[in-house]
Scaffold this active site. Structure first.
Site, PDB file in Angstrom:
ATOM      1  N   CYS A  72     -82.228  72.596 -51.234  1.00  0.00           N
ATOM      2  CA  CYS A  72     -81.893  73.899 -50.652  1.00  0.00           C
ATOM      3  C   CYS A  72     -82.558  75.041 -51.409  1.00  0.00           C
ATOM      4  O   CYS A  72     -83.057  74.874 -52.522  1.00  0.00           O
ATOM      5  CB  CYS A  72     -80.381  74.137 -50.700  1.00  0.00           C
ATOM      6  SG  CYS A  72     -79.359  72.858 -49.968  1.00  0.00           S
ATOM      7  N   CYS A  76     -78.698  79.383 -50.368  1.00  0.00           N
ATOM      8  CA  CYS A  76     -78.098  78.620 -49.272  1.00  0.00           C
ATOM      9  C   CYS A  76     -76.595  78.875 -49.183  1.00  0.00           C
ATOM     10  O   CYS A  76     -75.882  78.891 -50.193  1.00  0.00           O
ATOM     11  CB  CYS A  76     -78.364  77.124 -49.471  1.00  0.00           C
ATOM     12  SG  CYS A  76     -77.723  76.093 -48.121  1.00  0.00           S
ATOM     13  N   CYS A 103     -82.686  70.981 -46.325  1.00  0.00           N
ATOM     14  CA  CYS A 103     -81.358  71.325 -45.813  1.00  0.00           C
ATOM     15  C   CYS A 103     -81.506  71.910 -44.408  1.00  0.00           C
ATOM     16  O   CYS A 103     -82.380  72.733 -44.137  1.00  0.00           O
ATOM     17  CB  CYS A 103     -80.717  72.348 -46.742  1.00  0.00           C
ATOM     18  SG  CYS A 103     -79.202  73.113 -46.117  1.00  0.00           S
ATOM     19  N   CYS A 106     -80.210  76.094 -44.597  1.00  0.00           N
ATOM     20  CA  CYS A 106     -81.075  77.166 -45.112  1.00  0.00           C
ATOM     21  C   CYS A 106     -82.542  76.937 -44.791  1.00  0.00           C
ATOM     22  O   CYS A 106     -83.363  77.837 -45.000  1.00  0.00           O
ATOM     23  CB  CYS A 106     -80.878  77.338 -46.616  1.00  0.00           C
ATOM     24  SG  CYS A 106     -81.463  75.951 -47.624  1.00  0.00           S
TER      25      CYS A 106
END
Length: 402
Positions: A72, A76, A103, A106
Site C-alpha cells: 500500500c 492508504c 492494494c 489505495c
C-alpha cells in the site's frame, strides 16, 4: 489631479491575464522510485507516516502487510495492520519482488489518488462541455465509478462549483459567444442548452452585465462614463455604468487603457467624465493611494457565481495583509479549487477595489498580476508601510490617553 482628454481608438491587441496559478504541483508519486528521503529514513519514521496516513509520504516508500499479501501507499485508508506484520519497500518493484500485490483500495500502481481524482473530474468537465444537454449527476457519477454523493463532493472540491453550476457556466459562455451573431436572443440561449427562457433571463443580467439584447448588439445603448487620471502607479482608468464602477485599470499608456475598455464594450457609448464623475475618479485615486480609507462607490461586478465568491473573499483580506490562493480556496469552501481561484483573480477588472494584489503564493512569493508584478509589489509595500504607520499612531495615542 490631472485628467487626460481621451478619445476612443481602435484597434488594440487582446489583453492577456498573466495571473498564474499558485498551486504547487508535486511530481507524480509513482514516478519517484528512489530511496526514501531523510524524513522517512528509518523504519520508525515510516511507521509513524503509515499511522498518520501521511499523504506527503506517498511515493517515498511503500509498505506491505504479511497477513493480507498486499502492499500500500503510506496514506492508504485501509484498517491499520499490526506493526509486526508490516514491512517497508523503497519502490513498487521491490514490493512485487517480495511477493506482494497492489492494494485494491489505495491502488499504488495507478498513480496518486489526487491525480486520479483530478483526471475523473477533468473527464466529467469535458463530458459536460461536449453534451448538448447537460448529463445528469447520476450519469456522471456512474461514468466515474463513484457514488453520486461522493462524486458531487469531489467535483465541487476540485472545480469550486457543482456539476450543475459548471454546466450553467459553460452554457453562459456559449451564449456570450453566440449572441453577437445570433438571429435572435431566443435562438442563442436555446442553442446554448438553456431549455427555458425563464432560467436564462434569471441569470443573464449578472453574467452579461447588461440585458441580453444589449450584449448581442456589442453593448449598444450601454452608456459608460470614463476618465483617465494619474496616480503613483502610473495611468489610472476609471469607468462606470449606471450600476457602478465596471473598470479600474492601471498602466503606462492612457490610450492603451481606453482601447482595452472599448474592446470589452465595442458598441457601447463611451462618455467623457463630467463634474460628478470626476469626483468619483478622485475618490478612486485617493483609495489607491490610501486603501485604508475604503471605497464607498457602488461596483458593477460582472462574473459567474464562483468568481463572485472569490472576489468577495478577496475583499475580506485587510489592507496590509496577504493570503494565498489555497487560503482563499479554503475560505470559500472549495479547498481543491486553487487553479479556479487563480483564474478568478485573473478575470478581475477592478484593480484595488477587488484586491487580487493581496493574493500571493503559498511561500509568500509574488505571482502574476493583471497590471504588472511591479505594481503588485508597490501596492503591497505601500499598504504594509501604511498599516505600520497607523499602528504606531494608535500606539502613541494610547500612551497619551494613559
Amino acid at each position: 489631479m490631472h485628467f487626460y482628454p481621451m478619445t476612443a481608438k481602435r484597434p488594440s491587441p487582446k489583453h492577456r491575464d498573466p495571473h498564474d496559478n499558485d498551486a504547487s504541483h508535486k511530481e507524480s508519486s509513482d514516478a519517484r522510485t528512489g530511496p526514501a528521503t531523510s524524513r522517512y529514513a528509518t523504519d520508525d519514521a515510516k511507521w509513524a507516516a503509515v499511522v498518520a496516513r501521511d499523504k506527503q509520504a506517498d511515493g517515498e516508500f511503500f509498505y506491505s502487510v504479511r497477513t493480507t499479501g498486499v502492499f500500500c501507499r503510506p496514506s492508504c485508508g485501509a484498517r491499520l495492520a499490526r506493526r509486526e506484520n508490516v514491512a517497508f519497500h523503497t519502490d513498487m518493484a521491490a514490493a512485487e519482488r517480495a511477493g506482494f500485490r497492489p492494494c485494491k483500495r489505495c491502488k499504488p500502481d495507478q498513480g496518486a489518488l489526487d491525480a486520479r481524482h483530478a483526471a475523473l473530474v477533468t473527464a466529467a468537465c469535458r463530458r459536460i462541455e461536449a453534451a448538448e444537454v447537460p448529463p445528469s449527476l447520476e450519469t456522471l457519477a456512474a461514468e466515474a465509478g463513484l457514488s453520486q454523493h461522493y462524486f458531487h463532493r469531489l467535483f465541487r472540491s476540485v472545480t469550486g462549483v457543482t456539476p450543475r453550476g459548471y454546466a450553467n457556466a459553460r452554457r453562459a459562455e456559449r451564449v456570450r459567444d453566440a449572441l453577437p451573431d445570433a438571429e435572435s436572443v431566443t435562438s442563442a440561449f436555446y442553442d446554448a442548452g438553456f431549455n427555458s427562457n425563464g432560467r436564462f433571463y434569471a441569470s443573464a443580467d449578472a453574467l452579461l452585465g447588461m440585458k441580453p439584447a444589449a450584449f448581442r448588439a456589442g453593448g449598444k445603448a450601454e452608456s459608460i462614463r470614463f476618465a483617465v487620471a494619474q496616480c503613483s502607479l502610473g495611468a489610472l482608468l476609471v469607468a462606470a455604468t449606471s450600476r457602478g464602477l465596471c473598470a479600474i485599470s492601471l498602466g503606462d499608456d492612457p490610450d492603451a487603457l481606453v482601447r482595452e475598455l472599448q474592446d470589452r464594450f465595442p458598441k457601447a457609448e463611451l462618455v467623457g467624465a463630467d463634474a460628478e464623475f470626476e469626483r468619483w475618479v478622485a475618490q478612486v485615486v485617493g483609495f489607491v493611494e490610501s486603501p485604508h480609507i475604503g471605497l464607498s462607490l457602488p461596483l458593477d461586478v460582472r462574473g459567474t457565481a464562483f468568481q463572485q465568491r472569490v472576489w468577495q473573499a478577496l475583499r475580506d483580506v485587510p489592507a496590509g495583509e496577504t493570503a494565498s490562493y489555497a487560503h482563499i480556496a479554503e475560505r470559500i469552501g472549495s479547498p481543491r479549487a486553487v487553479r479556479a481561484v487563480a483564474q478568478a483573480c485573473a478575470s478581475n477588472t477592478l484593480a484595488v477595489a477587488i484586491p487580487c494584489h493581496r493574493i500571493v503564493r503559498n511561500d509568500g512569493a509574488l505571482s502574476g498580476y493583471r497590471w504588472g508584478v511591479e505594481r503588485k509589489r508597490a501596492l503591497l509595500v505601500h499598504e504594509h508601510e501604511e498599516r505600520g504607520e497607523r499602528h504606531d499612531s494608535d500606539h502613541r495615542s494610547a500612551k497619551v490617553k494613559l
